[in-house]
Design a protein around this motif. Structure first.
Motif, PDB file in Angstrom:
ATOM      1  N   UNK A   1       0.833  -1.205   0.000  1.00 10.36           N
ATOM      2  CA  UNK A   1       0.000   0.000   0.000  1.00 10.36           C
ATOM      3  C   UNK A   1       0.867   1.254   0.000  1.00 10.36           C
ATOM      4  N   UNK A   2       1.821   1.300   0.939  1.00 14.35           N
ATOM      5  CA  UNK A   2       2.657   2.490   1.087  1.00 14.35           C
ATOM      6  C   UNK A   2       3.528   2.703  -0.141  1.00 14.35           C
ATOM      7  N   UNK A   3       4.093   1.617  -0.650  1.00 18.06           N
ATOM      8  CA  UNK A   3       4.926   1.741  -1.855  1.00 18.06           C
ATOM      9  C   UNK A   3       4.108   2.328  -3.005  1.00 18.06           C
ATOM     10  N   UNK A   4       2.930   1.766  -3.233  1.00 17.77           N
ATOM     11  CA  UNK A   4       2.105   2.213  -4.360  1.00 17.77           C
ATOM     12  C   UNK A   4       1.613   3.651  -4.190  1.00 17.77           C
ATOM     13  N   UNK A   5       1.262   4.028  -2.960  1.00 16.00           N
ATOM     14  CA  UNK A   5       0.732   5.371  -2.738  1.00 16.00           C
ATOM     15  C   UNK A   5       1.811   6.449  -2.826  1.00 16.00           C
ATOM     16  N   UNK A   6       3.034   6.129  -2.360  1.00 10.20           N
ATOM     17  CA  UNK A   6       4.046   7.176  -2.229  1.00 10.20           C
ATOM     18  C   UNK A   6       5.121   7.159  -3.307  1.00 10.20           C
TER      19      UNK A   6
END
Length: 529
Positions: free
Chosen positions: A32-37
């Motif tokens: 999630x964090x990788x894709x969002x940021x």
């Protein structure tokens, strides 16, 4: 009144299945964090590739509305996915919809990198379309991962386990910077450097850069793909099987296998649980018992994410002011990605990442309530200092970076972690996933305020605007500090005791300050050990 399967979960010693659940659920948050940021590391590159105007005298730049869509469309999808999957998690079961979120993330991460078209508008439009559905899958992970972890954990270490799942977000942010930094360095070494800027875009924006941003986005599919198999092997949580499906024998069998102990089904006791909790979401009874808590979890997450996403997604615009990244006219396109991702990696490693794990290791000692109060207060203090001293800090990059890093540290050793933990503990089993989804969706609404309002307001780096934005975010955090008093402390108690499902909690007698209630209408409370 308690089922043996629930007592067994609450009092279980920490063992291997707890750790595997943290990893399985946490890998979703890593993704999630990788894709969002990761989009923050390449969004400037998109402007140089697709919005180059040789007559402007400057490198290409995404127009403000386009930049907001590229960065914010995944957040719109996340909000929608949280509400949909949160509801389905309560109606169909946690496990039944848990794998769907990963499938969506894998497909849409790959398709985001394959956003081709004959014009800038078609490429960006396709990218935004797939980023929305990527966010939709990401959104489902919030309520489902939090609920599954809370329902698997024992009551002594539950907060630490839920926080550890969420701490994988910090690892994902680090990897977003690290992957972008390594790939851009490889591209620079292989294809060579280029002049900082020229009216001929080819010299300052290498054609190969079009592959760079696509690869960065598609790599987000890998951790989700790896995790899918293990998620499908997890049994449904014992609490859902027993209290929602009404099958105490199956719940006992599943958890006995997980815990490796003998557990009695006690099917006859389920009727007592259902009779004590026969009220629907937003009924008068729900509002009386849990309305204040829901307002508290939604408002604090909303206010936190205004500041948190304003910080994270506007890093690329703040780094040049810190002196960590050269101005766009002084550096070529791939080198700009390298410098931006390197700065993001350093800030995440030294500021963001430690905050998450300070929460993990201290949440059962300090409690959720104190950590959230301290985090909101310290974020407000450091943002206020940045606002007041912004002109001075622009010429003193080390002090700027330290203060900026401290705002990240106290966001994560504070409300960014606790707003995720509390909704997974405060509400009854049959609406736990939905209430967490409502709280998380309120957070993403705050994130959208950060992207579409705060980011637009500060996009051109105007001194007065950045200062006013910092003042506004400081005030926002102090309001979050006040809203924290709407929730209560949850450490050391079973989920059924906190929510009143065991019939032993009078919600009106819970102290708002977060101190543990001593009330128990049906005898003394049992301890974990």
């Amino acid at each position: 009144m308690a089922l043996e399967v629930l007592d067994a979960l609450d009092s279980a010693r920490t063992q291997w299945y707890h750790l595997t659940t943290i990893v399985i659920a946490g890998m979703g948050f890593f993704t999630d964090a990788y894709d969002l940021f990761c989009i923050s590391t390449v969004s400037k590159l998109l402007g140089r590739l697709y919005y180059f105007d040789p007559d402007s005298g400057k490198p290409g730049k995404l127009p403000t509305p386009v930049n907001n869509l590229v960065v914010g469309m995944a957040l719109v999808g996340t909000l929608t996915g949280q509400l949909v999957f949160g509801y389905l998690g309560d109606k169909l079961g946690r496990k039944k919809v848990y794998g769907i979120t990963l499938v969506l993330m894998v497909i849409c991460a790959i398709c985001s990198g394959l956003s081709f078209g004959s014009s800038a508008k078609s490429v960006i439009g396709t990218l935004c379309f797939f980023r929305f559905w990527l966010g939709f899958g990401i959104g489902g992970d919030y309520p489902l991962s939090a609920t599954i972890m809370s329902e698997y954990a024992n009551k002594k270490t539950r907060g630490a386990f839920i926080a550890a799942v969420f701490a994988m977000q910090g690892v994902g942010i680090i990897f977003a910077g690290l992957v972008s930094m390594l790939l851009s360095k490889i591209f620079l070494n292989y294809y060579g450097d280029a002049p900082p800027y020229s009216k001929d875009r080819v010299f300052s924006t290498q054609p190969e850069a079009d592959f760079l941003w696509r690869i960065v986005l598609m790599i987000g599919a890998l951790p989700a793909l790896v995790t899918y198999y293990w998620r499908m092997k997890m049994p449904e949580t014992g609490r859902y099987t027993a209290l929602i499906e009404g099958n105490a024998k199956q719940a006992a069998a599943d958890m006995a296998s997980v815990l490796q102990i003998d557990i009695q089904g006690e099917q006859d006791k389920l009727a007592q649980f259902k009779a004590a909790n026969d009220y629907s979401l937003f009924s008068n009874e729900f509002v009386r018992r849990h309305g204040r808590h829901l307002i508290g979890t939604m408002s604090t997450w909303f206010l936190l994410d205004i500041a948190f996403y304003s910080q994270n997604l506007t890093q690329k615009d703040i780094f040049p002011a810190m002196g960590l990244v050269d101005k766009d006219i002084e550096v070529n396109a791939i080198k700009e990605v390298f410098q931006t991702s390197r700065a993001m990696f350093v800030v995440a490693l030294l500021g963001t990442f430690p905050g998450y794990w300070f929460t993990v290791f201290s949440i059962e000692k300090l409690g959720r309530f104190k950590i959230q109060l301290v985090g909101f207060f310290m974020m407000s203090v450091f943002m206020l200092i940045i606002g007041i001293k912004y002109e001075y800090l622009k010429n003193h990059s080390l002090q700027f970076a330290i203060l900026y890093g401290l705002t990240f540290f106290f966001a994560n050793f504070g409300p960014n972690s606790t707003t995720f933990v509390l909704p997974a503990e405060l509400f009854p089993t049959r609406v736990r996933s939905t209430c967490h989804a409502l709280s998380a969706a309120a957070g993403k609404l705050g994130a959208m305020v950060g992207v579409f309002v705060v980011q637009s307001y500060t996009l051109n780096g105007n001194l007065d605007r950045i200062q006013r934005a910092m003042y506004g975010l400081a005030i926002t955090n102090m309001i979050g500090f006040g809203c924290t008093f709407l929730v209560t402390e949850t450490k050391g108690r079973s989920l059924e005791e906190i929510s009143g499902e065991d019939g032993g909690l009078d919600d009106g007698e819970v102290q708002d300050s977060g101190r543990l209630s001593s009330v128990n209408r049906q005898g003394t409370r049992s301890e974990a050990f």
